[in-house]
Design an enzyme around this catalytic site. Structure first.
Site, PDB file in Angstrom:
ATOM      1  N   ARG A  49       0.181  -6.996   3.187  1.00 30.91           N
ATOM      2  CA  ARG A  49      -0.878  -7.778   2.354  1.00 30.91           C
ATOM      3  C   ARG A  49      -1.549  -8.186   1.127  1.00 30.91           C
ATOM      4  O   ARG A  49      -1.500  -9.515   0.614  1.00 30.91           O
ATOM      5  CB  ARG A  49      -2.232  -8.382   3.369  1.00 30.91           C
ATOM      6  CG  ARG A  49      -1.784  -9.004   4.835  1.00 30.91           C
ATOM      7  CD  ARG A  49      -2.433  -7.822   5.853  1.00 30.91           C
ATOM      8  NE  ARG A  49      -2.054  -6.935   6.086  1.00 30.91           N
ATOM      9  CZ  ARG A  49      -0.738  -6.653   6.524  1.00 30.91           C
ATOM     10  NH1 ARG A  49      -0.143  -7.597   7.795  1.00 30.91           N
ATOM     11  NH2 ARG A  49      -0.079  -5.060   7.122  1.00 30.91           N
ATOM     12  N   THR A  50      -1.515  -6.930   0.736  1.00 29.01           N
ATOM     13  CA  THR A  50      -2.326  -6.869  -0.724  1.00 29.01           C
ATOM     14  C   THR A  50      -1.292  -7.503  -1.331  1.00 29.01           C
ATOM     15  O   THR A  50      -1.817  -8.317  -1.988  1.00 29.01           O
ATOM     16  CB  THR A  50      -3.235  -5.406  -1.015  1.00 29.01           C
ATOM     17  OG1 THR A  50      -3.899  -5.126   0.823  1.00 29.01           O
ATOM     18  CG2 THR A  50      -4.285  -5.509  -1.523  1.00 29.01           C
ATOM     19  N   LYS A  78      12.244   9.554 -13.486  1.00 28.37           N
ATOM     20  CA  LYS A  78      12.467  10.485 -14.140  1.00 28.37           C
ATOM     21  C   LYS A  78      11.366  11.355 -14.359  1.00 28.37           C
ATOM     22  O   LYS A  78      11.700  12.095 -15.521  1.00 28.37           O
ATOM     23  CB  LYS A  78      12.936   9.843 -15.312  1.00 28.37           C
ATOM     24  CG  LYS A  78      14.810   8.400 -14.659  1.00 28.37           C
ATOM     25  CD  LYS A  78      14.370   7.881 -16.496  1.00 28.37           C
ATOM     26  CE  LYS A  78      15.137   6.870 -16.041  1.00 28.37           C
ATOM     27  NZ  LYS A  78      15.107   5.683 -16.849  1.00 28.37           N
ATOM     28  N   ARG A  99      -2.161  -0.456  -6.451  1.00 31.72           N
ATOM     29  CA  ARG A  99      -1.572   1.123  -5.446  1.00 31.72           C
ATOM     30  C   ARG A  99      -1.485   1.897  -5.413  1.00 31.72           C
ATOM     31  O   ARG A  99      -0.633   2.472  -5.840  1.00 31.72           O
ATOM     32  CB  ARG A  99      -1.548   0.417  -3.753  1.00 31.72           C
ATOM     33  CG  ARG A  99      -1.685   0.637  -2.640  1.00 31.72           C
ATOM     34  CD  ARG A  99      -1.132   0.573  -1.633  1.00 31.72           C
ATOM     35  NE  ARG A  99      -2.574  -0.280  -1.257  1.00 31.72           N
ATOM     36  CZ  ARG A  99      -2.030  -1.779  -0.050  1.00 31.72           C
ATOM     37  NH1 ARG A  99      -1.292  -1.222   0.474  1.00 31.72           N
ATOM     38  NH2 ARG A  99      -3.318  -1.951   0.476  1.00 31.72           N
ATOM     39  N   HIS A 127     -11.284   0.026  -0.974  1.00 35.83           N
ATOM     40  CA  HIS A 127     -10.186  -0.702  -1.492  1.00 35.83           C
ATOM     41  C   HIS A 127     -10.759  -2.581  -1.126  1.00 35.83           C
ATOM     42  O   HIS A 127     -11.349  -3.048  -0.615  1.00 35.83           O
ATOM     43  CB  HIS A 127      -9.558  -1.286   0.256  1.00 35.83           C
ATOM     44  CG  HIS A 127      -8.121  -1.987   0.184  1.00 35.83           C
ATOM     45  ND1 HIS A 127      -7.839  -2.291  -0.667  1.00 35.83           N
ATOM     46  CD2 HIS A 127      -7.043  -2.195   1.444  1.00 35.83           C
ATOM     47  CE1 HIS A 127      -6.140  -4.230  -0.865  1.00 35.83           C
ATOM     48  NE2 HIS A 127      -6.593  -3.094   0.750  1.00 35.83           N
TER      49      HIS A 127
END
Ligand code: CP
Length: 301
Positions: A49-50, A78, A99, A127
């Site tokens: 969703r986000t 890396k 996120r 959030h």
């Protein structure tokens, strides 16, 4: 607002402006044009969703998106640091939406770059964009944010959505029931903050007798991925299962919300009741995230 990292950084005026802009954009999305603007999505952790609603929000305003979806195939594999990756993304874009599994990661990135940074979830911490869309959803369903009775149910210890939401609602005189197993109670630092702010709340381990009292039932998933000990998860994983039977006696206008994804904590028979509101809630993410992007990019009228 230069960045959006924590609900604790926003005042009531900021919140009201974002709510008003989201409402206006839902009615008339053509009023803003973000063409030539690029949003970088940096998602070090899974999301449906986000990330998708941010992308949809940007594209529906004619903006562009560059996305890092997990670290696979990127130079993080890396050994590139978060700071270096962020500095590079900041040269390719006008705003970063990120996120990350570590608490504080978004604030750290905001200190590394000169463009706005939006926290789309940092570990179990915050959030804020979810909470803003939750406020928008609650206001739409109840007509007001003031003096509401809400039960926050499930994983209140690791649940960043509820950690943000209590700060988002605090100015609007809510009455909270925090309903969780003892091992998943709301963290002490948040409980202390709420006491200092004069917010009313009660701690409960079950929903007995409170359903008829509620305006909003906010259900959360018990998040297996946040538990350091698998056995502890097994003990509480089925602590709350909301079915249509659980909702008997609820007020006509009571709404069940959930940030989603759900596992088994809301049974699918709830979906067809008048109480189910979690899919509308997810849709509202597009309007609120358009408002957030436009505001931080300096394009809000
Ligand atoms: N509510 C929410 O954050 O959902 P996603 O994890 O799918 O983005």
């Amino acid at each position: 607002m230069k960045n959006l990292i924590s609900m604790r950084d926003l005042n009531v005026e900021d919140i009201q402006q974002l709510l008003a802009l989201a409402e206006s954009l839902e009615k008339d999305p053509m009023q803003l044009d973000l063409s030539r603007r690029v949003m970088a999505a940096m998602f070090y952790e899974a999301s449906t969703r986000t990330r998708m609603s941010f992308e949809s929000a940007m594209k529906r305003l004619k903006g562009e998106v560059v996305a890092m979806i997990g670290t696979s195939g990127t130079s993080v594999e890396k050994g590139e640091t978060l700071a270096d990756t962020s500095k590079i993304m900041a040269r390719y874009s006008d705003i970063i939406v990120m996120r990350h599994p570590l608490e504080g990661a978004a604030r750290y990135v905001s200190e590394q770059v000169d463009i706005p940074v939006v926290n789309a979830g940092d570990g179990a911490n915050q959030h804020p964009t979810q909470s803003l869309l939750d406020l928008y959803t609650i206001k739409k369903s109840q007509g007001s944010l003031e003096n509401l009775k809400l039960a926050l149910i499930g994983d209140l210890k690791y649940g960043r959505t509820v950690h943000s939401l209590v700060y988002a609602l605090a100015p609007f005189k809510p009455e909270f029931y925090f309903v969780a197993p003892d091992s998943l109670r709301m963290p002490a630092y948040i409980v202390n903050d709420l006491k200092n702010m004069g917010v009313n709340f009660k701690l409960r381990e079950n929903l007995d007798d409170i359903v008829p009292d509620l305006d909003i039932m906010y259900v959360t998933r018990i998040q297996r991925e946040r538990f350091p000990d698998r056995e502890e998860y097994e003990k509480v994983k089925n602590a709350f299962i909301i079915s249509s039977q659980t909702l008997e006696g609820a007020k006509d206008n009571m709404k069940v919300m959930h940030p989603l994804p759900r596992v088994n904590e809301i049974t699918t028979d709830v979906d067809s009741t008048k109480y189910a509101y979690y899919f509308d809630q997810a849709e509202n993410g597009v309007y609120m995230r358009q408002a957030i992007l436009a505001t931080l990019l300096g394009e809000a009228k």
